[in-house]
Design a protein around this motif. Structure first.
Motif, mmCIF file in Angstrom:
data_model
loop_
_atom_site.group_PDB
_atom_site.id
_atom_site.type_symbol
_atom_site.label_atom_id
_atom_site.label_comp_id
_atom_site.label_asym_id
_atom_site.label_seq_id
_atom_site.Cartn_x
_atom_site.Cartn_y
_atom_site.Cartn_z
ATOM 1 N N UNK A 1 0.837 -1.208 0.000
ATOM 2 C CA UNK A 1 0.000 0.000 0.000
ATOM 3 C C UNK A 1 0.870 1.256 0.000
ATOM 4 N N UNK A 2 1.921 1.249 0.788
ATOM 5 C CA UNK A 2 2.805 2.412 0.847
ATOM 6 C C UNK A 2 3.539 2.624 -0.473
ATOM 7 N N UNK A 3 3.887 1.530 -1.137
ATOM 8 C CA UNK A 3 4.576 1.653 -2.431
ATOM 9 C C UNK A 3 3.723 2.387 -3.455
ATOM 10 N N UNK A 4 2.418 2.211 -3.370
ATOM 11 C CA UNK A 4 1.550 2.890 -4.341
ATOM 12 C C UNK A 4 1.651 4.412 -4.202
ATOM 13 N N UNK A 5 1.932 4.897 -2.998
ATOM 14 C CA UNK A 5 2.104 6.343 -2.816
ATOM 15 C C UNK A 5 3.432 6.833 -3.366
ATOM 16 N N UNK A 6 4.388 5.937 -3.513
ATOM 17 C CA UNK A 6 5.703 6.340 -4.026
ATOM 18 C C UNK A 6 5.729 6.511 -5.539
ATOM 19 N N UNK A 7 4.646 6.141 -6.200
ATOM 20 C CA UNK A 7 4.585 6.309 -7.658
ATOM 21 C C UNK A 7 4.836 7.758 -8.040
ATOM 22 N N UNK B 1 7.411 11.274 -10.932
ATOM 23 C CA UNK B 1 7.003 12.504 -11.633
ATOM 24 C C UNK B 1 7.674 13.745 -11.062
ATOM 25 N N UNK B 2 8.365 13.624 -9.969
ATOM 26 C CA UNK B 2 9.017 14.777 -9.354
ATOM 27 C C UNK B 2 10.326 15.091 -10.059
ATOM 28 N N UNK B 3 10.674 16.342 -10.009
ATOM 29 C CA UNK B 3 11.982 16.771 -10.518
ATOM 30 C C UNK B 3 12.685 17.555 -9.428
ATOM 31 N N UNK B 4 13.935 17.834 -9.656
ATOM 32 C CA UNK B 4 14.692 18.626 -8.686
ATOM 33 C C UNK B 4 14.175 20.057 -8.589
ATOM 34 N N UNK B 5 13.387 20.478 -9.575
ATOM 35 C CA UNK B 5 12.847 21.837 -9.584
ATOM 36 C C UNK B 5 11.500 21.934 -8.858
ATOM 37 N N UNK B 6 11.067 20.888 -8.214
ATOM 38 C CA UNK B 6 9.779 20.884 -7.494
ATOM 39 C C UNK B 6 9.731 22.069 -6.536
ATOM 40 N N UNK B 7 8.690 22.867 -6.633
ATOM 41 C CA UNK B 7 8.591 24.067 -5.791
ATOM 42 C C UNK B 7 8.173 23.719 -4.358
ATOM 43 N N UNK C 1 10.170 15.396 1.760
ATOM 44 C CA UNK C 1 10.129 14.886 3.137
ATOM 45 C C UNK C 1 9.045 13.817 3.270
ATOM 46 N N UNK C 2 7.907 14.016 2.627
ATOM 47 C CA UNK C 2 6.835 13.024 2.662
ATOM 48 C C UNK C 2 7.291 11.705 2.039
ATOM 49 N N UNK C 3 8.002 11.783 0.923
ATOM 50 C CA UNK C 3 8.519 10.567 0.274
ATOM 51 C C UNK C 3 9.531 9.865 1.177
ATOM 52 N N UNK C 4 10.378 10.670 1.835
ATOM 53 C CA UNK C 4 11.370 10.091 2.757
ATOM 54 C C UNK C 4 10.661 9.374 3.908
ATOM 55 N N UNK C 5 9.605 9.975 4.430
ATOM 56 C CA UNK C 5 8.850 9.345 5.520
ATOM 57 C C UNK C 5 8.192 8.048 5.062
ATOM 58 N N UNK C 6 7.685 8.036 3.842
ATOM 59 C CA UNK C 6 7.105 6.798 3.305
ATOM 60 C C UNK C 6 8.153 5.692 3.244
ATOM 61 N N UNK C 7 9.347 6.033 2.775
ATOM 62 C CA UNK C 7 10.408 5.037 2.687
ATOM 63 C C UNK C 7 10.823 4.533 4.072
#
Length: 120
Positions: free
Chosen positions: A75-81, A85-91, A97-103
């Motif tokens: 279930x958590x992996x589905x949120x990592x999809x 789509x993220x880039x280093x330019x994400x505003x 941080x949310x992705x890091x917490x999921x991991x």
């Protein structure tokens, strides 16, 4: 008795469950040395069967725990999809941080699942 602490000769040297330890204590109390052979064998057989049932119940519980953690990871992996789509330019930098917490949560669930499997 002849059992090493934490080992059960009837079950491949696996760890004793709390029920197995209780059965060992019951065996010492209920099986005096002057007990006749047929009665002793019947008692030993009943205690061994109960011990086996308890070990299987504990193993099922550990396997269920591991499967529950696996489902949580899926279930958590589905949120990592969204990570794809993220880039280093994400505003919105909080998304990283949310992705890091999921991991980290996936790692905790994986450790818990591994611990449950090791208990088997």
């Amino acid at each position: 008795m002849g059992r090493a602490h934490g080992k059960s000769p009837q079950h491949g040297g696996g760890r004793d469950t709390p029920a197995s330890e209780l059965i060992g204590r019951l065996r010492r109390v209920l099986r005096p040395e002057d007990l006749n052979c047929a009665c002793r064998e019947t008692l030993d057989g009943a205690l061994d069967r109960f011990d086996q049932l308890e070990r299987r119940r504990e193993a099922r519980r550990h396997l269920t725990d591991a499967r529950d953690h696996k489902a949580r990871i899926a279930a958590l992996l589905s949120f990592l999809i969204d990570l794809d789509t993220l880039t280093e330019a994400e505003s919105d930098r909080s998304v990283f941080e949310e992705m890091a917490l999921l991991l980290l949560e996936i790692a905790r669930s994986a450790e818990a699942a591994a611990a449950a499997l090791r208990e088997m």
